[in-house]
Design an enzyme around this catalytic site. Structure first.
Site, mmCIF file in Angstrom:
data_model
loop_
_atom_site.group_PDB
_atom_site.id
_atom_site.type_symbol
_atom_site.label_atom_id
_atom_site.label_comp_id
_atom_site.label_asym_id
_atom_site.label_seq_id
_atom_site.Cartn_x
_atom_site.Cartn_y
_atom_site.Cartn_z
ATOM 1 N N GLU A 1 -5.278 -0.076 -7.366
ATOM 2 C CA GLU A 1 -4.233 0.824 -7.836
ATOM 3 C C GLU A 1 -3.151 -0.019 -8.497
ATOM 4 O OE1 GLU A 1 -3.836 4.735 -5.055
ATOM 5 O OE2 GLU A 1 -3.151 2.872 -4.157
ATOM 6 N N SER B 1 0.814 -1.212 0.000
ATOM 7 C CA SER B 1 0.000 0.000 0.000
ATOM 8 C C SER B 1 0.848 1.262 0.000
ATOM 9 C CB SER B 1 -0.919 0.010 1.230
ATOM 10 O OG SER B 1 -0.171 -0.167 2.427
ATOM 11 N N HIS C 1 -2.526 -2.839 -5.789
ATOM 12 C CA HIS C 1 -3.002 -2.496 -4.453
ATOM 13 C C HIS C 1 -4.520 -2.622 -4.382
ATOM 14 C CE1 HIS C 1 -3.625 0.762 -1.163
ATOM 15 N NE2 HIS C 1 -3.655 -0.455 -0.650
#
Length: 283
Positions: A152, A119, A140
């Site tokens: 992501e 993250s 992510h």
């Protein structure tokens, strides 16, 4: 090259959630964790989540059994041999992730995509020690994975276009939406979200308002679905702290300095929902 079999390393909240969405999309999943207890917990969580879908009429019992049958669990890294993609979902610590990724690379083929669910950590830095860093990428997912629609996708310096394309194709198969982010600390969401959570912790630490009122203020005043302190408990206070430390180290900017109370709660083992206590209490 299509992705039909996915390895997931780490059977915690994120790893079990990623396994569920992959298996529900028809993919074969090999879920790896060095702890048999974590695998048992992940199996129980997966069964419970799917049973909830049955109770809501989203699945029938036969479909539930099919999803469960697609997930194989193991404590042996050799289970990853022959998979098309591996998603590492270990704790947010650079040294640990590097160790895990090195062991993964020793088992999979050179054509296997290797991804990290980090993250906040640098994709280029994670990829650097690996053979074929062009097949490494950041993916992510967000918690809870079966509910949250976003992934992501973060390319490192050497990530190949073909690797990026395969990840986008997988996301479409999982019915997830993607945004691309440059490889910077925190990427997009956590660069914006986690400093806001940290500021909410500062407000609580200074005694300006109670945790309940801070969360209510942001839900009712900013139309957020969950208050920042409750969200921190959901994410895990150790993960929030790790992201803040990554932002602080990466940008060398004091605005990312973790709240002292956050550090104290993590030191005490009060990590939020997963331990039953954080800014709020949980049964």
């Amino acid at each position: 090259m299509s992705i039909a079999t996915v390895g997931v390393v780490g059977a915690g909240t994120m790893g079990s959630g990623i396994s569920q969405v992959c298996a529900s999309a028809g993919l074969s999943v090999r879920l790896l964790d060095i702890s048999p207890q974590m695998l048992e917990k992940a199996a129980a969580t997966l069964d419970r989540h799917l049973e909830r879908q049955v109770s809501k009429g989203m699945l029938d019992q036969a479909q539930k059994r099919q999803v469960l049958s697609r997930v194989q669990m193991s404590t042996d890294y050799t289970c990853l041999q022959g998979v098309d993609m591996v998603i590492e979902a270990a704790t947010e610590q650079l040294a640990l992730k590097r160790e895990v990724l090195s062991r993964v690379a020793g088992e999979v083929s050179e054509h296997c995509v290797i991804a990290s669910n980090t993250s906040s950590l640098s994709i280029t830095e994670l990829a650097a020690p690996l053979p074929n860093p062009e097949r490494f990428i950041g993916v992510h997912f967000f918690n809870p994975v079966p509910v949250m629609q976003l992934i992501e996708v973060v390319r490192g310096l050497r990530t190949a276009d073909a690797t990026y394309a395969r990840v986008l194709a997988l996301a479409a198969q999982l019915n997830k939406a993607c945004i691309s982010s440059a490889n910077r600390p925190g990427f997009v969401v956590n660069r914006i979200l986690v400093p806001m959570i940290n500021e909410a912790i500062m407000v609580y630490q200074e005694g300006i308002a109670s945790a309940k009122n801070i969360d209510a203020a942001m839900v009712l005043g900013s139309n957020q679905p969950l208050g920042p302190l409750a969200l921190a408990d959901l994410i895990g206070l150790d993960t929030v702290l790790a992201i803040l430390q990554s932002l602080h180290d990466g940008f060398n900017d004091s605005k990312y300095r973790p709240a002292p109370l956050l550090k104290e709660l993590v030191a005490a083992g009060d990590l939020g929902r997963k331990t039953g206590r954080g800014f709020h209490g949980y049964d």
